[in-house]
Design an enzyme around this catalytic site. Structure first.
Site, PDB file in Angstrom:
ATOM      1  N   LYS A   1       8.049 -73.920 -31.119  1.00 11.25           N
ATOM      2  CA  LYS A   1       9.421 -73.967 -31.622  1.00 11.25           C
ATOM      3  C   LYS A   1      10.375 -74.354 -30.496  1.00 11.25           C
ATOM      4  O   LYS A   1      10.190 -73.922 -29.348  1.00 11.25           O
ATOM      5  CB  LYS A   1       9.787 -72.584 -32.175  1.00 11.25           C
ATOM      6  CG  LYS A   1      11.121 -72.499 -32.879  1.00 11.25           C
ATOM      7  CD  LYS A   1      11.395 -71.057 -33.365  1.00 11.25           C
ATOM      8  CE  LYS A   1      12.640 -70.967 -34.216  1.00 11.25           C
ATOM      9  NZ  LYS A   1      12.908 -69.571 -34.667  1.00 11.25           N
TER      10      LYS A   1
ATOM     11  N   SER B   1      14.124 -69.384 -39.662  1.00 12.76           N
ATOM     12  CA  SER B   1      14.516 -70.543 -38.881  1.00 12.76           C
ATOM     13  C   SER B   1      13.355 -71.354 -38.305  1.00 12.76           C
ATOM     14  O   SER B   1      13.551 -72.514 -37.955  1.00 12.76           O
ATOM     15  CB  SER B   1      15.401 -70.078 -37.734  1.00 12.76           C
ATOM     16  OG  SER B   1      14.675 -69.317 -36.796  1.00 12.76           O
TER      17      SER B   1
ATOM     18  N   SER C   1      12.613 -64.885 -39.296  1.00  9.11           N
ATOM     19  CA  SER C   1      12.425 -66.315 -39.002  1.00  9.11           C
ATOM     20  C   SER C   1      10.991 -66.762 -38.773  1.00  9.11           C
ATOM     21  O   SER C   1      10.735 -67.963 -38.678  1.00  9.11           O
ATOM     22  CB  SER C   1      13.257 -66.709 -37.783  1.00  9.11           C
ATOM     23  OG  SER C   1      14.603 -66.855 -38.150  1.00  9.11           O
TER      24      SER C   1
END
Lengths: 95, 491
Positions: free
Chosen positions: B78, B158, B182
């Site tokens: 990420k 997210s 997330s």
């Protein structure tokens, strides 16, 4: 509680975020929606409840007060928008 | 041997050590998959050269008989984790050209154990969102679609890029961050496994901060065992993060397959929320049956402050974010927009550099911390947080080993379908996951079935602090009963 246009301006200034006039009204509505949502917490009886200060019950660790890092000025400056002779450059602050 | 991108980490590791495939071949298969899936927008930066170099090192170690636990395993990271010499942006315009000179501890530990970096994955800007629609680089498309429909769906957020990459067979595993759900929410939407470890289990050093008392890094994988393998490398004490906890890292993989007979599993009655789709309710029941069949004892428990978790979160998280994001001022790194004086430069830089959701949250955080409002909002929210944590502690003290809940209130929704006019509508996605962050507990989302539209649904297991092992054991029971899920390729 709800915020008015002047409060939106004040918050924007405190947060150092430029808010255009046409944006302020929209933002006021959104902030008020969030504030109305979190207002539910006023129904909770919190008398005598300690606020959470540490997620894990542990004391902050201490270490010897010695230099463990440093001498990497070039690395530190590598992503600077503007630098000169080992310094970050900003607009004039003192006249 | 089946297609390289269809292997699990466990299978790939075996194939690599038995030299049925090389790390280079495995990585090339993934790089090709990524290239052909650019329409999903799961990656914001591909690192093929680095991946091939790391694979070559892995191959050399394997040839010498010195294979490391994750040698040659292609992993997506990420874009919230700083990667040395590799652009790291938090998917924000304000960090669009930021190239860290250091590596986050969590990613460094994956490379230490032989993992291979495929690239950086898309996420909601500064991890603020539940649909990956707030990214500066544009939304991620879920590899999943509703039966007979071409409507683009969100991957959740997210960590939407990481979830889409693992589900779409663009990465063997991935890492994400979880502040309010997330990792677990996108994992549920994508039909894969996602874990948020106990607060303090993984170091936060080198991870771009959103809300420091809630943020934790965790793995995405296609199986529970794969997630356990990644966790073992990610976890551990780090003196550079003062909230990281100094306790041994267990062999999580050994917990997969461990008996759950006699375990007491709590079913929190407050999670039966109004308007919950019947399918989710039914899946939850099914999950209980699976655990009961494995010998666990199911008990109803009460977490009375559950409904206050989300509103308290929307005070604590923005407050911490407003403080953490104060560093983006156009001076030391990132975007700078010139102004007549320094204050104007700050305000213009932050107005242009932050997207709408980030600006909104920074302003909410600034407001709740501002003079005259601190006690009414922030202090009260932290008191409520103590009560939320106590709810869980009471259940654990009464002998409950873990809890089972739905992971999300719905399956994945369409792009642009939610939160357009009211930000709170989007926030409600995290209603089942956010309590876990507020209490600092470990939680895992495990795929449990498909809904009538053919979209994945997940179940969440919540554990005692630092008892991720029990979650892996229970997660494996659900996985054995439910099977695994893969989207039909359309991209």
């Amino acid at each position: 509680m709800s915020v008015d246009a002047a409060t939106v301006r004040r918050i924007a200034h405190l947060a150092r975020i430029d808010v255009a006039d046409e944006e302020a009204e929209h933002l006021r509505g959104e902030l008020n929606a969030i504030i109305a949502f979190v207002e539910q917490l006023s129904a909770v009886d919190v008398a005598g409840v300690e606020p959470m200060r540490s997620v894990t019950p542990m004391a902050l660790p201490m270490r010897d007060d010695v230099v463990t890092d440093g001498g990497i000025a070039d690395d530190v400056l590598k992503n600077a928008p503007q630098e000169d002779a080992g310094f970050f450059v900003v607009p004039r602050v003192v006249e | 041997m089946s297609e390289p991108t269809q292997l699990t980490i466990t299978e790939a590791r075996q194939a690599l050590t038995q030299k049925r495939i090389s790390a280079r071949e495995l990585v090339d298969a993934y790089l090709a998959a990524i290239e052909s899936a650019r329409d999903l927008n799961a990656f914001v930066l591909e690192t093929p050269e680095r991946a091939r170099a790391m694979a070559a090192e892995a191959d050399a170690r394997i040839a010498r008989g010195e294979a490391k636990p994750l040698d040659g395993i292609p992993i997506a990271v990420k874009d919230m984790f700083c990667t040395e010499g590799v652009r790291t942006t938090a998917c924000s315009h304000i960090l669009e050209n930021f190239v860290p000179t250091y590596e986050s501890t969590v990613s460094a530990q994956l490379w230490r154990d032989g993992g291979v970096l495929l690239g950086k994955t898309n996420n909601d800007e500064f991890a603020m969102g539940s649909s990956n629609e707030t990214s500066f680089f544009g939304p991620v498309l879920s590899p999943w679609r509703r039966k007979g429909s071409n409507t683009p769906l969100v991957p959740g957020g997210s960590s939407g890029g990481s979830a889409a990459a693992v589900a779409g067979r663009l990465a063997l595993g991935a890492i994400g961050t979880d502040t309010g759900g997330s990792i677990r929410q996108p994992a549920a939407f994508a039909g894969i496994v996602g874990m948020k470890p106990t607060y303090g289990r993984c170091s936060r050093w080198g991870t771009i901060a959103f809300a420091s008392s809630l943020d934790q890094a965790g793995p995405f994988a296609r199986t529970v065992r794969d997630a356990a393998m990644l966790m073992r490398s990610m976890a551990g004490h780090d003196p550079k993060d003062s909230t990281s906890v100094d306790r041994p890292v267990p062999d999580y993989e050994a917990a997969v397959g461990r008996a759950v007979r006699g375990m007491k599993i709590g079913i929190p009655k407050e999670y039966r929320v109004e308007g919950m789709p019947a399918e989710i309710e039914a899946l939850w029941e099914k999950g209980q049956e699976w655990l009961r069949a494995a010998g666990a004892e199911l008990v109803e428990v009460s977490l009375p402050h559950t409904k206050y978790a989300l509103p308290a979160y929307y005070i604590v998280a923005p407050a911490e974010a407003s403080s953490n994001l104060a560093r983006y001022d156009g001076v030391r790194y990132g975007l700078r927009v010139p102004g007549a004086n320094i204050t104007e430069m700050y305000a213009k830089t932050r107005a242009e550099g932050f997207g709408a959701e980030v600006r909104r949250r920074v302003m909410i955080g600034t407001y709740v911390l501002s003079s005259g409002y601190y006690d009414a909002y922030y202090l009260r929210a932290q008191q409520v947080r103590t009560l939320i944590k106590k709810d869980f502690e009471d259940c654990f003290a009464a002998g409950v080993d873990a809890m089972l809940t739905p992971a999300t209130p719905t399956s994945a929704f369409g792009l642009g379908e939610r939160g357009g006019s009211d930000p709170v509508e989007m926030y409600l996605n995290d209603v089942f996951t956010v309590t876990v962050n507020m209490a600092g507990l470990p939680g895992v989302s495990v795929p449990a079935g498909l809904d009538v539209q053919g979209l994945p649904l997940g179940l969440q297991l919540i554990g005692r602090p630092f008892d991720e092992e029990t979650l892996f054991a229970l997660g494996a029971v659900i996985e054995d009963a439910a099977g695994t899920f893969q989207p039909a390729r359309w991209w």
